[in-house]
Design an enzyme around this catalytic site. Structure first.
Site, PDB file in Angstrom:
ATOM      1  N   ARG A   5      42.207 -34.428  84.449  1.00 46.05           N
ATOM      2  CA  ARG A   5      43.465 -34.266  83.720  1.00 46.05           C
ATOM      3  C   ARG A   5      44.519 -36.140  83.666  1.00 46.05           C
ATOM      4  O   ARG A   5      45.210 -36.686  82.895  1.00 46.05           O
ATOM      5  CB  ARG A   5      44.703 -32.873  84.465  1.00 46.05           C
ATOM      6  CG  ARG A   5      44.121 -32.028  83.894  1.00 46.05           C
ATOM      7  CD  ARG A   5      44.655 -30.684  84.041  1.00 46.05           C
ATOM      8  NE  ARG A   5      45.005 -30.958  85.292  1.00 46.05           N
ATOM      9  CZ  ARG A   5      45.578 -29.893  86.564  1.00 46.05           C
ATOM     10  NH1 ARG A   5      46.782 -29.975  86.217  1.00 46.05           N
ATOM     11  NH2 ARG A   5      45.199 -30.355  87.784  1.00 46.05           N
ATOM     12  N   ASN A  23      44.999 -27.217  82.469  1.00 43.30           N
ATOM     13  CA  ASN A  23      43.525 -26.831  82.685  1.00 43.30           C
ATOM     14  C   ASN A  23      43.506 -25.777  82.000  1.00 43.30           C
ATOM     15  O   ASN A  23      44.852 -24.979  81.693  1.00 43.30           O
ATOM     16  CB  ASN A  23      43.241 -26.374  83.823  1.00 43.30           C
ATOM     17  CG  ASN A  23      42.653 -27.871  84.957  1.00 43.30           C
ATOM     18  OD1 ASN A  23      42.290 -28.875  84.350  1.00 43.30           O
ATOM     19  ND2 ASN A  23      42.981 -27.406  86.242  1.00 43.30           N
TER      20      ASN A  23
END
Length: 78
Positions: A5, A23
């Site tokens: 990320r 996520n």
């Protein structure tokens, strides 16, 4: 998954791409949305497909979506 990320956000900001990354609830998949100049988005997709040094990208799936109005940056969503 945090590595992917953060890597995605950093690259998106470098390339001037807006959108988000997060996520999934099970924490096994990272998903996101990116928009910007075609060349910039392609550079981002290539970088994400290769992944950061400390992560292993198994599969990158792409899908064309309608543009999202009002995005001004690239964020990590929870």
């Amino acid at each position: 998954m945090g590595v992917i990320r953060a890597f995605t956000q950093k690259r998106a900001n470098e390339y001037g791409v807006t959108g988000w990354v997060k996520n999934t609830l099970d924490g096994k998949v990272v998903e996101g949305e990116a928009q910007g100049e075609e060349e910039a988005v392609q550079k981002l997709l290539k970088a994400v497909d290769q992944g950061p040094r400390l992560a292993h990208v198994v599969k990158l799936e792409k899908q064309e979506l309608s543009p999202t109005d009002g995005e001004s940056g690239f964020e990590i969503r929870r």
